[in-house]
Design an enzyme around this catalytic site. Structure first.
Site, mmCIF file in Angstrom:
data_model
loop_
_atom_site.group_PDB
_atom_site.id
_atom_site.type_symbol
_atom_site.label_atom_id
_atom_site.label_comp_id
_atom_site.label_asym_id
_atom_site.label_seq_id
_atom_site.Cartn_x
_atom_site.Cartn_y
_atom_site.Cartn_z
ATOM 1 N N ALA A 7 0.832 -1.216 0.000
ATOM 2 C CA ALA A 7 0.000 0.000 0.000
ATOM 3 C C ALA A 7 0.859 1.256 0.000
ATOM 4 O O ALA A 7 0.510 2.269 0.586
ATOM 5 C CB ALA A 7 -0.916 -0.014 1.223
ATOM 6 N N ARG A 13 -2.190 6.957 -11.611
ATOM 7 C CA ARG A 13 -3.350 6.914 -12.513
ATOM 8 C C ARG A 13 -4.640 7.328 -11.802
ATOM 9 O O ARG A 13 -5.661 7.556 -12.422
ATOM 10 C CB ARG A 13 -3.514 5.482 -13.068
ATOM 11 C CG ARG A 13 -2.431 5.092 -14.044
ATOM 12 C CD ARG A 13 -2.363 3.585 -14.243
ATOM 13 N NE ARG A 13 -1.727 2.902 -13.117
ATOM 14 C CZ ARG A 13 -1.518 1.587 -13.044
ATOM 15 N NH1 ARG A 13 -1.897 0.815 -14.047
ATOM 16 N NH2 ARG A 13 -0.930 1.049 -11.992
ATOM 17 N N GLY A 76 8.419 0.131 -7.076
ATOM 18 C CA GLY A 76 7.738 -1.015 -7.672
ATOM 19 C C GLY A 76 7.316 -2.036 -6.624
ATOM 20 O O GLY A 76 7.769 -1.999 -5.472
ATOM 21 N N THR A 77 6.451 -2.953 -7.057
ATOM 22 C CA THR A 77 5.886 -3.927 -6.109
ATOM 23 C C THR A 77 6.959 -4.861 -5.525
ATOM 24 O O THR A 77 6.871 -5.264 -4.364
ATOM 25 C CB THR A 77 4.780 -4.760 -6.784
ATOM 26 O OG1 THR A 77 5.238 -5.200 -8.070
ATOM 27 C CG2 THR A 77 3.511 -3.950 -6.978
ATOM 28 N N GLU A 160 4.197 -7.982 -17.765
ATOM 29 C CA GLU A 160 3.389 -6.768 -17.613
ATOM 30 C C GLU A 160 2.986 -6.269 -19.000
ATOM 31 O O GLU A 160 3.732 -6.443 -19.976
ATOM 32 C CB GLU A 160 4.185 -5.690 -16.872
ATOM 33 C CG GLU A 160 4.444 -6.025 -15.420
ATOM 34 C CD GLU A 160 3.174 -6.401 -14.658
ATOM 35 O OE1 GLU A 160 2.246 -5.586 -14.600
ATOM 36 O OE2 GLU A 160 3.118 -7.527 -14.118
ATOM 37 N N LYS A 357 -34.957 16.502 16.722
ATOM 38 C CA LYS A 357 -33.538 16.446 17.069
ATOM 39 C C LYS A 357 -33.370 16.221 18.567
ATOM 40 O O LYS A 357 -34.036 16.869 19.371
ATOM 41 C CB LYS A 357 -32.861 17.753 16.666
ATOM 42 C CG LYS A 357 -31.366 17.690 16.790
ATOM 43 C CD LYS A 357 -30.748 19.014 17.192
ATOM 44 C CE LYS A 357 -31.089 19.346 18.633
ATOM 45 N NZ LYS A 357 -30.525 20.603 19.102
#
Ligand code: UD1
Ligand code: MG
Length: 462
Positions: A7, A13, A76-77, A160, A357
């Site tokens: 994460a 994107r 990167g992962t 990829e 209320k």
């Protein structure tokens, strides 16, 4: 079994200043779904790799997971898993790795993936170095393609999209972003993955070809449902994921005896609970920790958030109920606004354009048209006429109004708080009440009416 959630990415994107994984799906952060799926699959030891705006991810997940830091959120992962070595390097068993942007993976799939690994080991006698969750998509654009040894479930490599040849792009089996790695083998291979020529990132998926080239076994495991593969890379992906989750939740309750009319228009948060024989009309939104008892009917266009709706309650169309309790058998709406801290008693009837209320409405009370009841206690069986207002605010402070049991408050009366109306007292319509009314008394406070015979017609003709 340990699990590591990735994460730390920038989420370019997604076009957001906030980390992609904290964006909400049905009121919960995307990464919350990933962590809760792992927990539901029985995994307690969960690490989360954070990097880009780490604090925001920590804020939404709290301290029941272990945080690991990735220095370069563009690494990167593969780099993310390397950065978390501390978490898994001494682990002798399997490490699950899951993308933080894969909120649709099901707990049963996580369980089945683990079972699959053990089954293959037991019955085929081979050590699985990595098992990858895959699925077939009619449009695999954007996903890593899974290249396999023909006719087997052995994966040779994952390519990829941007590195794929046209032939590889035509492959419809994709990497769903969940892996079970035998940790000692991952430790051996991962540090050898080089950066991608195209992006400079270290891809976790590169581990696969390195493993197979060393004779290690990498297998595919098919997702239960192809929607599980959805990786949320864009805001549009988030909308799609939200829709899939929404329909899953609706289906879950539908299987437990709830009727949804036009389910495609109904919004249901994951923590909402519904009893049997509940009926939900179109355009209804149920949010937060709302609890709906058996036999409740919620009318079209109603919005209910963090509310408790008792057995047999009817919420008529276009009502808003937030942070309130509606006790069994009561009726609310159409067009009622029941706000925080309110309890509507059993069999009470709150009608059109009535706002309540922080008030306790006794059982059997009727307030059926155009009223404002704020900071009030209304005794059992009282009747609140159309247009009654509790003036609870003097510009500086809020004050309370007490209305006794069986009391009748005539239409268009103004009750200026603090004020108390005794049990079975009677306020004549149009009164302005500034003093307490004793039990059983009649209060009239308005200018006497005057009549002038014939003067009306004359005025009309003037
Ligand atoms: C990844 C897979 C792809 C797969 C797809 C499934 C790789 C190289 N590719 O692609 O094969 O089909 O997921 O959804 O893994 N992250 C980090 N640190 C980083 C980069 C990413 O923690 O440096 C995190 C992100 O926050 C995200 C997850 O890893 O939650 C996946 O990253 P993302 O960039 O979305 O990978 P995809 O391009 O979708
Ligand atoms: Mg992704």
């Amino acid at each position: 079994m340990k699990a590591l959630v990735l994460a730390a990415g920038l989420g370019t994107r997604f076009k957001s200043k906030r980390p992609k994984v904290v964006h909400r799906i049905l009121g919960k952060p995307m990464v919350w779904y990933v962590v809760s799926t792992l927990r539901q699959a029985g995994i307690q030891d969960i690490g989360v790799v954070v990097g880009y705006k780490a604090e925001e991810v920590r804020d939404v997940l709290g301290d029941e997971v272990t945080y690991l830091h990735q220095r370069d959120p563009k690494g990167g992962t593969g780099d993310a898993v390397l950065s978390a070595m501390e978490f898994w390097k001494d682990h002798e068993g399997y490490l699950l790795v899951v993308n933080g942007d894969s909120p649709l993976i099901l707990p049963e799939t996580v369980r089945n993936l683990q079972r699959f690994v053990h089954m293959v080991e037991e019955y085929e006698g081979v050590k699985i170095s990595c098992a990858v969750l895959t699925t077939f998509l009619s449009d695999p654009t954007g996903y890593g393609r899974v290249i396999k040894e023909e006719g087997t479930d052995r994966i040779l490599r994952i390519v990829e999209e941007r590195d794929a040849t046209p032939e590889e792009r035509a492959v419809r089996e994709v990497n769903a972003g969940l892996y079970a790695f035998f940790a000692p083998h991952l430790k051996e291979v991962l540090p050898e993955v080089g950066p991608s020529e195209a992006t400079g990132e270290i891809y976790l998926t590169e581990v696969v070809s390195l493993m197979t080239s060393r004779g290690m076994e990498v297998r595919s495991f098919m997702a239960t449902d192809p929607t599980e593969a959805l990786g949320v890379n864009t805001r549009w992906d988030l909308s799609i994921a939200e829709n899939v989750l929404r329909l899953r939740i609706i289906r879950f309750w539908s299987d437990r005896g709830v009727t949804f009319h036009l389910p495609e228009t109904v919004w249901l948060d994951p923590d909402v609970t519904l009893g049997e024989e509940v009926e939900i009309e179109p355009d209804v939104t149920l949010k937060g920790k709302t609890k709906v008892g058996p036999g409740v009917r919620i009318g079209r266009g109603s919005y209910v958030e963090n509310a408790s709706i008792g057995e047999g309650v009817t919420v008529l169309p276009y009502s808003v109920v937030i942070g309130a309790t509606v006790e069994p058998g009561a009726t609310v709406g159409p067009f009622s606004h029941i706000r925080e801290g309110t309890v509507v008693g059993q069999k009470a009837e709150i009608g059109a354009f009535v706002e309540v209320k922080r008030s306790r409405i006794g059982s059997g009370v009727k307030a059926k048209h155009l009223a404002y009841i704020g900071d009030a206690e209304v005794g059992e069986g009282a009747n609140i006429g159309a247009g009654v207002v509790t003036a609870n605010y003097d510009g500086k402070k809020k004050h309370k109004t007490f209305i006794g049991k069986g009391t009748f408050v005539g239409s268009n009366s103004l009750l200026i708080a603090p004020v108390s109306l005794g049990d079975e007292s009677y306020v004549a319509g149009g009164s302005v009440i500034t003093k307490d009314v004793p039990e059983g008394a009649l209060a009239v406070s308005r200018s006497p009416m005057r009549l002038f015979e014939g003067k009306g017609r004359k005025k009309l003709k003037d």
